[in-house]
Design an enzyme around this catalytic site. Structure first.
Site, short mmCIF file in Angstrom:
data_model
loop_
_atom_site.label_atom_id
_atom_site.label_comp_id
_atom_site.label_asym_id
_atom_site.label_seq_id
_atom_site.Cartn_x
_atom_site.Cartn_y
_atom_site.Cartn_z
N LYS A 26 -38.22 -47.07 -1.56
CA LYS A 26 -37.91 -45.70 -1.98
C LYS A 26 -37.14 -44.51 -1.29
O LYS A 26 -37.27 -43.73 -0.58
CB LYS A 26 -39.11 -45.10 -1.86
CG LYS A 26 -40.25 -45.56 -2.80
CD LYS A 26 -39.50 -45.00 -4.02
CE LYS A 26 -41.09 -45.96 -5.36
NZ LYS A 26 -40.41 -45.71 -7.25
N ALA A 63 -34.59 -40.62 2.30
CA ALA A 63 -34.54 -39.33 1.18
C ALA A 63 -34.75 -38.37 0.57
O ALA A 63 -34.34 -37.76 -0.05
CB ALA A 63 -34.22 -40.48 -0.66
N LEU A 65 -37.50 -35.18 0.05
CA LEU A 65 -39.25 -35.41 -0.20
C LEU A 65 -39.73 -36.42 -0.90
O LEU A 65 -38.56 -36.49 -2.43
CB LEU A 65 -38.90 -34.14 -0.71
CG LEU A 65 -40.54 -33.71 -1.93
CD1 LEU A 65 -41.54 -33.42 -0.42
CD2 LEU A 65 -40.06 -32.17 -2.46
N LEU A 67 -39.70 -36.79 -5.17
CA LEU A 67 -39.58 -36.28 -5.36
C LEU A 67 -40.50 -36.89 -7.12
O LEU A 67 -41.20 -35.94 -7.85
CB LEU A 67 -38.71 -36.29 -6.84
CG LEU A 67 -36.62 -35.93 -5.55
CD1 LEU A 67 -35.21 -36.17 -6.48
CD2 LEU A 67 -37.22 -34.46 -5.41
N GLY A 110 -34.98 -33.44 2.56
CA GLY A 110 -36.15 -32.86 3.86
C GLY A 110 -35.79 -34.36 4.46
O GLY A 110 -36.38 -34.12 5.73
N GLU A 113 -33.72 -32.87 7.18
CA GLU A 113 -34.54 -31.28 7.85
C GLU A 113 -35.05 -32.32 8.65
O GLU A 113 -35.60 -31.55 9.84
CB GLU A 113 -35.58 -30.88 6.84
CG GLU A 113 -34.69 -30.31 5.62
CD GLU A 113 -35.44 -29.00 4.71
OE1 GLU A 113 -36.78 -30.11 4.03
OE2 GLU A 113 -35.96 -28.31 4.52
N GLU A 133 -30.79 -29.80 -2.80
CA GLU A 133 -32.05 -29.00 -3.34
C GLU A 133 -31.66 -28.36 -5.22
O GLU A 133 -32.03 -28.02 -5.78
CB GLU A 133 -32.84 -27.78 -2.55
CG GLU A 133 -33.67 -28.68 -2.03
CD GLU A 133 -33.20 -29.51 -0.40
OE1 GLU A 133 -31.60 -29.58 -1.03
OE2 GLU A 133 -33.50 -30.24 0.37
N GLY A 141 -37.68 -26.75 1.98
CA GLY A 141 -38.93 -26.58 2.66
C GLY A 141 -39.60 -27.17 3.59
O GLY A 141 -40.86 -26.90 4.04
#
Ligand code: 1HE
Length: 261
Positions: A26, A63, A65, A67, A110, A113, A133, A141
């Site tokens: 993933k 990759a 968050l 989703l 993310g 991030e 995003e 986030g």
């Protein structure tokens, strides 16, 4: 050792903890369980290592968050999830040991991030960076509006979010988002080399670098200078500083060498 559900691998190599994001099928997308696995690994590293490296198994760093998990979240669950990312990533950014992010492939949303919460970023030539995003109808986030904005500047971050542009490693280096660009397959080795070097620093100095610098950046110049004097004086008081200063004066410690010298 692998973390919760095998989502993270963990290895102690001397004084350096090597933490691997391990959901390559993933693309290392970060689910709620994944955040806890990162927390577990980072906490363990802080307890037994003097520096850490975070990398991604498979062709991509991360990759962002997950989703699929996020799309069905009620509002307050999303808020709590974001705040949990903040706390866990804060353990990386302002914990007790420094971390290097070793980036190959995608560092997206993310994932960028997470990389931004490390003190140093090493990217392979083929790495790429994006904040999609805007296209997904969501917002950063995981601390990006603070950390990425400070790293590359809010205007450039806004550009990435508004246009969805994808930056290569060389461009991101020019923007200050990564400090080292290396050939394919070499990010982890370079990150381990940097981490091993940082692990030889005085522990208190590393702690002060990690914790004082970002806070001083938030202060007025006057407050920052005052805080700097306090931290510098505390560092000088540690037995480690006294030993290391004496070693230099007695010519037992390495000099600073000119690059390529
Ligand atoms: C995912 C995710 C994900 C891949 N959540 N499942 N992040 C994004 O918008 C980035 C979305 N991902 C991509 O653009 C691409 O997957 C990559 C460029 C990272 C990699 O491409 P590729 O061709 O190597 O892989 P793939 O075929 O797209 O993905 C392989 C599988 O991973 C596939 O699942 P499968 O069941 O069909 O095999 C994908 O669905 C799955 N996958 N990325 C869930 N992100 C705290 S707020 C942060 C906000 C954000 O992070 S927004 C950015 C989200």
């Amino acid at each position: 050792m692998t973390g919760t559900g095998g989502l993270v691998t963990y290895e102690l190599r001397g004084d350096v903890a090597l933490i691997g994001l391990n959901r390559p099928e993933k693309r290392n997308a970060i689910s709620d369980g994944f955040v806890e696995a990162i927390h577990e690994a980072v906490t363990r590293a802080a307890g037994e290592a003097r520096a850490g490296v975070i990398h991604g198994h498979g062709p991509h760093f991360c990759a962002g968050l997950d989703l699929s998990e996020h799309s069905e979240k009620p509002l307050f669950e999303a808020v709590k999830g974001s705040r949990r990312w903040h706390r866990v990533f804060d353990e990386i950014e302002r914990g007790t040991i420094p971390f290097v992010a070793a980036i190959s492939g995608a560092a997206v949303g993310g994932g960028f991030e997470l990389a931004a919460s490390a003190q140093i970023r090493v990217a392979e030539e083929g790495a790429f960076f994006a904040l999609p995003e805007g296209q997904r109808g969501i917002f950063v986030g995981g601390g990006g509006s603070v950390r990425i904005a400070r790293l590359i500047g809010p205007a450039r971050m806004g550009d990435m979010m508004l246009t969805g542009r994808v930056l290569d490693a060389a461009t991101m280096e020019g923007w200050g988002g990564v400090s080292y660009v290396v050939k394919a397959g070499q990010a982890v080795d370079k990150a381990l080399e940097l981490a091993a070097q940082m692990a030889t620093n005085a522990e208190f100095t590393n702690y002060a670098i990690i914790n004082a610098l970002p806070r001083i950046a938030d202060m007025s110049s006057e407050d920052g200078l005052f805080t700097e004097s306090m931290v510098a004086s505390l560092a000088t008081m540690t037995p480690e500083a006294k030993d290391r200063l004496r070693a230099f004066l007695e010519k037992r410690a390495a000099k600073v060498e000119a690059p390529n010298g």
